[in-house]
Design a protein around this motif. Structure first.
Motif, mmCIF file in Angstrom:
data_model
loop_
_atom_site.group_PDB
_atom_site.id
_atom_site.type_symbol
_atom_site.label_atom_id
_atom_site.label_comp_id
_atom_site.label_asym_id
_atom_site.label_seq_id
_atom_site.Cartn_x
_atom_site.Cartn_y
_atom_site.Cartn_z
ATOM 1 N N ALA A 89 67.867 -2.626 -129.614
ATOM 2 C CA ALA A 89 68.235 -1.355 -130.249
ATOM 3 C C ALA A 89 68.196 -0.215 -129.238
ATOM 4 N N SER A 90 67.160 -0.170 -128.417
ATOM 5 C CA SER A 90 67.044 0.887 -127.412
ATOM 6 C C SER A 90 68.200 0.831 -126.419
ATOM 7 N N ALA A 91 68.477 -0.350 -125.897
ATOM 8 C CA ALA A 91 69.545 -0.506 -124.908
ATOM 9 C C ALA A 91 70.917 -0.212 -125.508
ATOM 10 N N ALA A 92 71.089 -0.544 -126.780
ATOM 11 C CA ALA A 92 72.386 -0.377 -127.445
ATOM 12 C C ALA A 92 72.566 0.994 -128.087
ATOM 13 N N GLY A 93 71.488 1.782 -128.164
ATOM 14 C CA GLY A 93 71.571 3.068 -128.841
ATOM 15 C C GLY A 93 71.646 2.926 -130.354
ATOM 16 N N LEU A 94 70.982 1.914 -130.880
ATOM 17 C CA LEU A 94 70.975 1.635 -132.319
ATOM 18 C C LEU A 94 69.597 1.910 -132.907
ATOM 19 N N ASP A 95 69.541 2.027 -134.226
ATOM 20 C CA ASP A 95 68.258 2.121 -134.920
ATOM 21 C C ASP A 95 67.631 0.732 -134.981
ATOM 22 N N GLN A 96 66.314 0.677 -134.917
ATOM 23 C CA GLN A 96 65.628 -0.601 -135.070
ATOM 24 C C GLN A 96 65.761 -1.084 -136.508
ATOM 25 N N VAL A 97 66.000 -2.368 -136.662
ATOM 26 C CA VAL A 97 66.093 -3.008 -137.971
ATOM 27 C C VAL A 97 64.772 -2.832 -138.732
ATOM 28 N N TRP A 98 63.649 -2.879 -138.007
ATOM 29 C CA TRP A 98 62.310 -2.768 -138.597
ATOM 30 C C TRP A 98 62.200 -1.562 -139.510
ATOM 31 N N THR A 99 62.726 -0.435 -139.049
ATOM 32 C CA THR A 99 62.635 0.791 -139.837
ATOM 33 C C THR A 99 63.908 1.049 -140.645
ATOM 34 N N SER A 100 65.062 0.831 -140.049
ATOM 35 C CA SER A 100 66.319 1.190 -140.719
ATOM 36 C C SER A 100 66.621 0.312 -141.925
ATOM 37 N N GLN A 101 66.096 -0.905 -141.937
ATOM 38 C CA GLN A 101 66.343 -1.801 -143.069
ATOM 39 C C GLN A 101 65.092 -2.035 -143.921
ATOM 40 N N GLY A 102 64.059 -1.229 -143.699
ATOM 41 C CA GLY A 102 62.894 -1.235 -144.572
ATOM 42 C C GLY A 102 61.889 -2.355 -144.364
ATOM 43 N N PHE A 103 61.985 -3.073 -143.263
ATOM 44 C CA PHE A 103 61.040 -4.170 -143.052
ATOM 45 C C PHE A 103 59.619 -3.675 -142.794
ATOM 46 N N ALA A 104 59.458 -2.528 -142.173
ATOM 47 C CA ALA A 104 58.107 -1.994 -141.934
ATOM 48 C C ALA A 104 57.361 -1.857 -143.262
ATOM 49 N N GLY A 105 58.025 -1.315 -144.259
ATOM 50 C CA GLY A 105 57.408 -1.166 -145.575
ATOM 51 C C GLY A 105 57.203 -2.487 -146.285
ATOM 52 N N ARG A 106 58.139 -3.391 -146.141
ATOM 53 C CA ARG A 106 58.034 -4.691 -146.809
ATOM 54 C C ARG A 106 56.892 -5.526 -146.234
ATOM 55 N N PHE A 107 56.680 -5.450 -144.927
ATOM 56 C CA PHE A 107 55.571 -6.182 -144.318
ATOM 57 C C PHE A 107 54.240 -5.509 -144.659
ATOM 58 N N ALA A 156 50.943 0.938 -136.524
ATOM 59 C CA ALA A 156 51.902 2.026 -136.378
ATOM 60 C C ALA A 156 53.320 1.475 -136.558
ATOM 61 N N GLU A 157 54.175 2.277 -137.133
ATOM 62 C CA GLU A 157 55.535 1.834 -137.434
ATOM 63 C C GLU A 157 56.295 1.359 -136.197
ATOM 64 N N ARG A 158 56.025 1.945 -135.039
ATOM 65 C CA ARG A 158 56.739 1.587 -133.810
ATOM 66 C C ARG A 158 56.057 0.451 -133.037
ATOM 67 N N ASP A 159 54.940 -0.062 -133.540
ATOM 68 C CA ASP A 159 54.177 -1.109 -132.867
ATOM 69 C C ASP A 159 55.015 -2.382 -132.738
#
Length: 170
Positions: free
Chosen positions: A57-75, A80-83
């Protein structure tokens, strides 16, 4: 074979091994830590997923799936969210617990984003510098290969850990 096809093959091998490793495991097997202190299969699969997600995501200039698709909350992990798991303590490794279906769903979502991005790459795009903090600066090609190497090591560790002890299903 184009460079992007080679990269897609390598990322596909990670995905295949993640799926095979998670097959047939219950939550207890996922949480088991080899020798009591090694990384659990759940942590290894979560970590490699986070690494691929964050690095691509960083290299491509994209949002991380972890946050953009709600996986941080589901897990719902107490992290920390960026961990991504680098430098985790033993208690942090223990805190990464999830059912195999959720681990695979997250990795699959990361893999889809990776594949969609890599399919757009030209050979010239692989020479683009994506991180100037290193000497020499890191190119897109180097970042993708280092991500593949890291993820293959971790999925290999997870597959090995699976073979160490009794497995079962919930």
């Amino acid at each position: 074979m184009k460079s992007s096809e080679l990269l897609l093959d390598a990322f596909g091998r990670i995905r295949e091994t993640v799926e095979a490793t998670l097959a047939g495991l219950d939550r207890a097997a996922l949480a088991r830590r080899p020798s009591g202190t090694g990384n659990s299969i759940a942590w290894l699969v979560w970590h490699l997923s986070r690494v691929e997600d964050a690095q691509v995501a960083s290299a491509a200039g994209l949002d991380q799936v972890w946050t953009s698709q709600g996986f941080a909350g589901r897990f719902g992990l107490p992290l920390a969210e960026r961990d991504t798991g680098y430098g985790h303590s033993s208690s942090q490794v223990d805190s990464v617990q999830a059912p195999p279906e959720l681990l695979l769903e997250y990795y699959d979502a990361v893999h889809r984003q990776t594949v969609a991005f890599v399919q757009t790459l030209t050979d010239d795009a692989l020479d683009r510098v994506v991180d100037k903090r290193w000497d020499p600066p890191v190119t897109m090609g180097v970042r993708l290969v280092s991500t593949i190497a890291d993820c293959l090591q971790h999925v290999g560790q997870a597959a090995y850990a699976k073979g160490l002890g009794p497995q079962g299903s919930d």
